[in-house]
Scaffold this active site. Structure first.
Site, PDB file in Angstrom:
ATOM      1  N   LYS A  54     -35.628  23.780  -7.312  1.00 18.28           N
ATOM      2  CA  LYS A  54     -34.161  23.812  -7.241  1.00 18.28           C
ATOM      3  C   LYS A  54     -33.572  24.108  -8.612  1.00 18.28           C
ATOM      4  O   LYS A  54     -32.644  24.904  -8.755  1.00 18.28           O
ATOM      5  CB  LYS A  54     -33.630  22.483  -6.674  1.00 18.28           C
ATOM      6  N   GLN A  98     -32.558  13.706  -4.280  1.00 13.59           N
ATOM      7  CA  GLN A  98     -33.750  14.082  -3.516  1.00 13.59           C
ATOM      8  C   GLN A  98     -34.229  12.904  -2.668  1.00 13.59           C
ATOM      9  O   GLN A  98     -34.342  11.781  -3.152  1.00 13.59           O
ATOM     10  CB  GLN A  98     -34.858  14.547  -4.486  1.00 13.59           C
ATOM     11  N   ASP A 121     -25.651  18.716   0.046  1.00 13.23           N
ATOM     12  CA  ASP A 121     -26.703  18.518   1.047  1.00 13.23           C
ATOM     13  C   ASP A 121     -26.108  18.388   2.453  1.00 13.23           C
ATOM     14  O   ASP A 121     -26.834  18.500   3.441  1.00 13.23           O
ATOM     15  CB  ASP A 121     -27.457  17.212   0.739  1.00 13.23           C
TER      16      ASP A 121
HETATM   17  N1  GUN Z   1     -36.011  15.880   1.200  1.00  6.33           N
HETATM   18  C1  GUN Z   1     -36.504  16.737   2.134  1.00  6.33           C
HETATM   19  N2  GUN Z   1     -35.567  17.668   2.456  1.00  6.33           N
HETATM   20  C2  GUN Z   1     -34.472  17.373   1.727  1.00  6.33           C
HETATM   21  C3  GUN Z   1     -33.178  17.977   1.618  1.00  6.33           C
HETATM   22  O1  GUN Z   1     -32.848  18.960   2.294  1.00  6.33           O
HETATM   23  N3  GUN Z   1     -32.334  17.394   0.736  1.00  6.33           N
HETATM   24  C4  GUN Z   1     -32.682  16.292   0.004  1.00  6.33           C
HETATM   25  N4  GUN Z   1     -31.761  15.782  -0.827  1.00  6.33           N
HETATM   26  N5  GUN Z   1     -33.862  15.716   0.082  1.00  6.33           N
HETATM   27  C5  GUN Z   1     -34.752  16.251   0.943  1.00  6.33           C
END
Ligand code: GUN
Length: 295
Positions: A54, A98, A121
């Protein structure tokens, strides 16, 4: 039948090209640089890989990024204080925490603490509520990426029997809501199966479009799908290592046999994964535009 392989890598690359152009224009015309903060708690290797990607991709697009690596022992109060500071930081338009979080942290409290305008998100109850009501601000990244994969591969969703296997808050539930929307890129008939569904294969065999997000390797086999199905595999299962120490990653779908019956199918890796990160970048741009009154 030889299935069309839906390359998330290629589609994500095209979208990122469009986004990088949009960012350049925002900088030039509006002196606006989208900013993203990523928060990672603990040292889960898979989460570290995702957060690294990211950061790398946001920088390559010209997004300003800040990364916070917090020890697993960080208290919920400390985490909430940091989120509060980022909520008030005008250089930051998007905040990503995350998941999963360590056990001692209440995930709901954390997701609710993020300013809904910075919730790139799309996990804040306000944004999930807006999605349910058909007026979304930010769509959760993985299901949004899947919708884009379908649109850009020319697969018609309107009127289709879509079967989703998995009911997580991150994929299954928002995916169902997105494809139920009243618009030409949705308008599907949606069925959601889960771990307590009596016989999943009764449903999967009916699917025109099958979306699988259960986190169990190669669970969907050829006998469970109909001829001509479109298969979207969200699974990322590390099942071992090669002789050179590289992880062997497979999806939730038995790709080699299911592809012989499918009209189109996503590979793992190189399918849904690259789209998730790309949609995060798109949401960050939307967040920046919304603060500037441009969206
Ligand atoms: N963990 C697995 N997929 C995601 C996601 O799309 N966003 C976040 N913040 N954590 C994750």
């Amino acid at each position: 039948m030889s299935a069309q392989i839906i390359s998330g890598t290629e589609i994500a690359r095209q979208i990122r090209q469009e986004l990088s152009q949009e960012i350049a224009e925002l900088k030039e015309r509006h002196h606006l640089t989208p900013g993203l903060a990523t928060l990672l708690m603990g040292d889960d290797p898979a989460s570290q890989i995702y957060v690294n990607q990211k950061g790398k991709i946001s920088q390559s697009l010209g997004i300003y990024s800040e990364r916070y690596d917090l020890p697993a022992t960080t208290s919920e109060e400390e985490l909430l204080t940091l989120i509060d500071q980022l909520n008030g930081n005008s250089r930051i338009h998007g905040i990503l925490v995350q998941l999963p979080l360590p056990q001692h942290i209440n995930e709901t409290s954390v997701l609710c603490a993020i300013d809904p305008e910075k919730d790139v998100d799309g996990f804040h109850p306000m944004n999930l509520g807006k999605l349910m009501l058909g007026n979304p601000a930010y769509l959760p990244c993985t299901p949004c990426g899947i919708q884009q994969l379908l649109i850009r591969s020319g697969i018609k969703v309107e009127g289709a029997e879509v079967v989703i296997v998995g009911r997580s808050n991150i994929v299954g539930k928002p995916m169902a809501n997105i494809l139920l929307q009243k618009n030409p890129w949705a308008n599907a008939t949606v069925t959601v199966c889960h771990s307590l569904s009596r016989d999943i294969s009764v449903h999967t065999r009916r699917a025109d479009i099958l979306i699988v997000a259960i986190g169990k390797p190669k669970t969907i086999t050829a006998d469970m799908v109909k001829e001509g199905v479109v298969v979207i595999d969200v699974g990322v299962n590390r099942i071992g290592k090669t002789a050179t120490g590289k992880s062997i990653v497979v999806g939730d779908v038995d790709f080699d046999t299911v592809k012989l019956k499918a009209r189109a199918i996503t590979p793992v890796p190189g399918g849904v994964g690259p789209m998730t990160i790309t949609m995060l970048m798109a949401n960050t741009i939307t967040a920046a535009k919304r603060t500037a009154g441009l969206s």
